[in-house]
Design a protein around this motif. Sequence first.
Motif, PDB file in Angstrom:
ATOM      1  N   THR A 147      20.668   2.493  25.729  1.00 18.33           N
ATOM      2  CA  THR A 147      19.752   1.760  26.610  1.00 18.33           C
ATOM      3  C   THR A 147      20.041   2.061  28.081  1.00 18.33           C
ATOM      4  OG1 THR A 147      19.578  -0.006  24.971  1.00 18.33           O
ATOM      5  CG2 THR A 147      18.900  -0.532  27.216  1.00 18.33           C
ATOM      6  N   PHE A 148      21.348   2.082  28.427  1.00 16.95           N
ATOM      7  CA  PHE A 148      21.717   2.360  29.818  1.00 16.95           C
ATOM      8  C   PHE A 148      21.253   3.757  30.234  1.00 16.95           C
ATOM      9  CE2 PHE A 148      24.727   4.206  32.843  1.00 16.95           C
ATOM     10  CZ  PHE A 148      24.613   3.314  33.884  1.00 16.95           C
ATOM     11  N   ASN A 200      17.480   3.848  30.595  1.00 18.38           N
ATOM     12  CA  ASN A 200      17.065   3.138  31.806  1.00 18.38           C
ATOM     13  C   ASN A 200      17.380   3.962  33.061  1.00 18.38           C
ATOM     14  OD1 ASN A 200      16.136   0.982  30.308  1.00 18.38           O
ATOM     15  ND2 ASN A 200      18.025  -0.211  30.519  1.00 18.38           N
ATOM     16  N   HIS A 201      18.548   4.629  33.037  1.00 18.08           N
ATOM     17  CA  HIS A 201      18.947   5.445  34.187  1.00 18.08           C
ATOM     18  C   HIS A 201      17.991   6.634  34.359  1.00 18.08           C
ATOM     19  CE1 HIS A 201      21.696   6.477  37.337  1.00 18.08           C
ATOM     20  NE2 HIS A 201      21.937   7.707  36.831  1.00 18.08           N
ATOM     21  N   LEU A 202      17.647   7.265  33.245  1.00 20.73           N
ATOM     22  CA  LEU A 202      16.720   8.399  33.302  1.00 20.73           C
ATOM     23  C   LEU A 202      15.343   7.953  33.745  1.00 20.73           C
ATOM     24  CD1 LEU A 202      17.763  10.382  30.076  1.00 20.73           C
ATOM     25  CD2 LEU A 202      18.259  10.979  32.461  1.00 20.73           C
ATOM     26  N   ASP A 203      14.915   6.785  33.254  1.00 24.01           N
ATOM     27  CA  ASP A 203      13.609   6.277  33.672  1.00 24.01           C
ATOM     28  C   ASP A 203      13.586   6.022  35.181  1.00 24.01           C
ATOM     29  OD1 ASP A 203      12.671   6.407  31.096  1.00 24.01           O
ATOM     30  OD2 ASP A 203      13.090   4.288  30.628  1.00 24.01           O
ATOM     31  N   ALA A 204      14.727   5.479  35.671  1.00 21.93           N
ATOM     32  CA  ALA A 204      14.796   5.229  37.131  1.00 21.93           C
ATOM     33  C   ALA A 204      14.747   6.541  37.914  1.00 21.93           C
ATOM     34  CB  ALA A 204      16.070   4.446  37.446  1.00 21.93           C
ATOM     35  N   LEU A 205      15.462   7.574  37.440  1.00 21.13           N
ATOM     36  CA  LEU A 205      15.445   8.885  38.085  1.00 21.13           C
ATOM     37  C   LEU A 205      14.040   9.471  38.069  1.00 21.13           C
ATOM     38  CD1 LEU A 205      18.761  10.527  36.820  1.00 21.13           C
ATOM     39  CD2 LEU A 205      18.259   9.735  39.137  1.00 21.13           C
ATOM     40  N   GLU A 206      13.386   9.330  36.926  1.00 17.37           N
ATOM     41  CA  GLU A 206      12.026   9.862  36.801  1.00 17.37           C
ATOM     42  C   GLU A 206      11.084   9.178  37.794  1.00 17.37           C
ATOM     43  OE1 GLU A 206       8.386  10.107  33.513  1.00 17.37           O
ATOM     44  OE2 GLU A 206      10.386   9.411  32.896  1.00 17.37           O
ATOM     45  N   SER A 235      28.601   9.507  34.998  1.00 13.42           N
ATOM     46  CA  SER A 235      28.466   8.048  35.096  1.00 13.42           C
ATOM     47  C   SER A 235      28.390   7.418  33.720  1.00 13.42           C
ATOM     48  CB  SER A 235      27.216   7.708  35.906  1.00 13.42           C
ATOM     49  OG  SER A 235      27.027   6.310  35.963  1.00 13.42           O
ATOM     50  N   ILE A 236      27.611   8.043  32.858  1.00 14.67           N
ATOM     51  CA  ILE A 236      27.505   7.508  31.481  1.00 14.67           C
ATOM     52  C   ILE A 236      28.849   7.614  30.767  1.00 14.67           C
ATOM     53  CG2 ILE A 236      26.431   7.892  29.232  1.00 14.67           C
ATOM     54  CD1 ILE A 236      23.862   8.646  30.709  1.00 14.67           C
ATOM     55  N   ALA A 237      29.587   8.710  31.016  1.00 10.82           N
ATOM     56  CA  ALA A 237      30.910   8.857  30.396  1.00 10.82           C
ATOM     57  C   ALA A 237      31.843   7.742  30.851  1.00 10.82           C
ATOM     58  CB  ALA A 237      31.484  10.224  30.729  1.00 10.82           C
ATOM     59  N   ARG A 238      31.776   7.441  32.192  1.00  9.71           N
ATOM     60  CA  ARG A 238      32.610   6.337  32.679  1.00  9.71           C
ATOM     61  C   ARG A 238      32.204   5.011  32.029  1.00  9.71           C
ATOM     62  NH1 ARG A 238      31.847   9.156  37.590  1.00  9.71           N
ATOM     63  NH2 ARG A 238      30.162   7.713  38.172  1.00  9.71           N
ATOM     64  N   ILE A 239      30.892   4.872  31.933  1.00  9.28           N
ATOM     65  CA  ILE A 239      30.410   3.628  31.276  1.00  9.28           C
ATOM     66  C   ILE A 239      30.890   3.562  29.825  1.00  9.28           C
ATOM     67  CG2 ILE A 239      28.335   2.443  30.457  1.00  9.28           C
ATOM     68  CD1 ILE A 239      26.944   3.406  33.016  1.00  9.28           C
ATOM     69  N   TRP A 240      30.809   4.732  29.124  1.00 10.90           N
ATOM     70  CA  TRP A 240      31.274   4.762  27.729  1.00 10.90           C
ATOM     71  C   TRP A 240      32.765   4.444  27.647  1.00 10.90           C
ATOM     72  CZ3 TRP A 240      29.191   4.185  23.293  1.00 10.90           C
ATOM     73  CH2 TRP A 240      27.864   4.581  23.064  1.00 10.90           C
ATOM     74  N   THR A 241      33.540   4.998  28.579  1.00 16.00           N
ATOM     75  CA  THR A 241      34.975   4.711  28.568  1.00 16.00           C
ATOM     76  C   THR A 241      35.238   3.216  28.737  1.00 16.00           C
ATOM     77  OG1 THR A 241      35.439   6.895  29.496  1.00 16.00           O
ATOM     78  CG2 THR A 241      37.176   5.235  29.675  1.00 16.00           C
ATOM     79  N   THR A 242      34.562   2.649  29.766  1.00 17.40           N
ATOM     80  CA  THR A 242      34.716   1.212  29.991  1.00 17.40           C
ATOM     81  C   THR A 242      34.244   0.411  28.782  1.00 17.40           C
ATOM     82  OG1 THR A 242      34.335   1.583  32.360  1.00 17.40           O
ATOM     83  CG2 THR A 242      34.123  -0.669  31.553  1.00 17.40           C
TER      84      THR A 242
END
Length: 599
Positions: free
Chosen positions: A30-31, A34-40, A163-170
């Motif tokens: 989902t994150f 949502n991030h890709l949609d925001a970039l688009e 960023s997604i990798a950091r989010i996945w780590t967290t």
Amino acid sequence: MNSFRTRLTLIMITLIGLSVLTAGLFMGKTFKNNHLDALEDNMVREMKIILDRMDWREGRPDALYSYYTQEAIRLRDITDSRVTFINGTGVVLGDSDHDPQTMDNHLQRLEVQEAEKSGVGRTIRYSETLNQNLLYVAMLVDPDRPETGIIRLAISLQEVDESIARIWTTLLIGLLILFIVAVFISFRVARGLTRPLEQITRVSKRIKNLDYRARVTVKGSDEISELGLAINAMADGLQIQMERIHQNESQLASVLDNMIDGVVMIDRNGRIVLLNRCAEEMLGFSSRELVGRDYVEAKQQYELLQIIQHGLERREHLREEITFYFPEERLLDLNLVPIIQDDEFGGVLLVLQDVSAIRRLERMRSEFVANVSHELKTPITAVKGFAETLLGGEVDDPETARSFLQIIFDESDRLNRLIGDILELSKIESRRIPLQFSPVELTSFIGKSIKLMSAEAARKDIEVTLKAEPGIYVEADEDRLRQIIMNLLANGISYTPDGGHVTIVVKPVAGTQYVSEGEDYDQIHISISDTGIGIPKKDLPRIFERFYRVDKARSRGSGGTGLGLSIVKHLIELHKGSITVESTVGAGSTFTIILPVLQ
């Protein structure tokens, strides 16, 4: 139960792990979307701004390459993105990173096709040149005229991926912590669930092992507590039922053990399942030896085994009387009854009744009736015979008539005594004579009895001697005690030859020892000995029977009825005493009366 707790914990951990993993994947996906949609959206806004600020030119591609290439390079520095201009036929007019004349037709690119359909298109592709993923967003220059051309922006997703990798780590760290907490909570929950179940299991096993006092300690009001309450209620009911069963079994065992009849239960297969104490005595075997074994193993006589076999085969009521010789001779009445349970044959019940005493009493009754008939018939026959003789003419002879009348008188008197003794014995045996107990001083009492018999003793020149210390008392009915002494004295005088001796000895006894004057005593022994003809050993057990005579001719000649000793024995028993006899043929007899001092 530990294995159950482990399985429950593993199941809960697995469910929690799958739930946490699913939630993590869903959150990451989902994150990213949502991030890709925001970039688009940002890229679309940038492209709109670009189109609004620049002049879109149309014409031959070779005339437009320079213009669009310069614009693409200028816009790249502003937007920090790769900028590409594409005409309506898919030809690249300008690109910020490559020479458009060397680039392939882009009409088949996904983002281009999607833009032509919906106005905006997006795709992610791996760039072999940059060795990273790029986000491509394409938009129609003029949605009303799709053939006008397309503007496309592309940005690197490296920062997005990082960023997604950091989010996945967290997220993974958080999920791991959550997982550990969930495992701990699951263990506590599983332990909380299984501990009362373990207790319920232990209590159930104790109840299974017949410990009906076991109870579950109930805490709370959840379903497991309700189960514990149900187990306790069941244990209460079982305990009450088992106590009733044990009480009934105890009562039944007490009844069976105290029955005067023997009871043997045999199942349909011929195995002995029950044997009461009386049956053990009658058959000469203990229940340990026979219960659970085949009835044939009871080494009893053939008739008994045949009756049991016939009962098992015919399944009907059988009754027989058999004389048993082991362990002692006795006559047994056998009743064999089939046991029917729920319309099925369950075996047989054998009831053994010792009828030896009953048959002996019946025989004694028959003998008594025969003896009474015989004893009554003898004087009646004599009276009738002599009366007929007198009526036949002998009455005219005074001497003969007197002789016959004397005989008639003597026989009538004997008949009267016989009837009196029979009535007396009947009253004594039925206990219809009340006894009036009072203290009796034996020395003077027996002395008076001897004086009453002195004439009879003097007639035969028999010396009667009393050996008794003064002051010996006994509580007794004076009239019945005198009857006892007089009967025994009369017997001693009657069966002692002329010139013999009859001796009466009175001794006080404490326990089993004779005591001297002045000492306490609880029994009185009165011995009456004679120097008469004696009694044969074979006759001793029967001399107290009614009408039993050792010397029948002499007894009848002496005027005896044959009931004296029987009356004596019953009167002594009414005084809670006993009488014994010792005798030697030709040397005399000794009758010993044992009476308690107090009634």
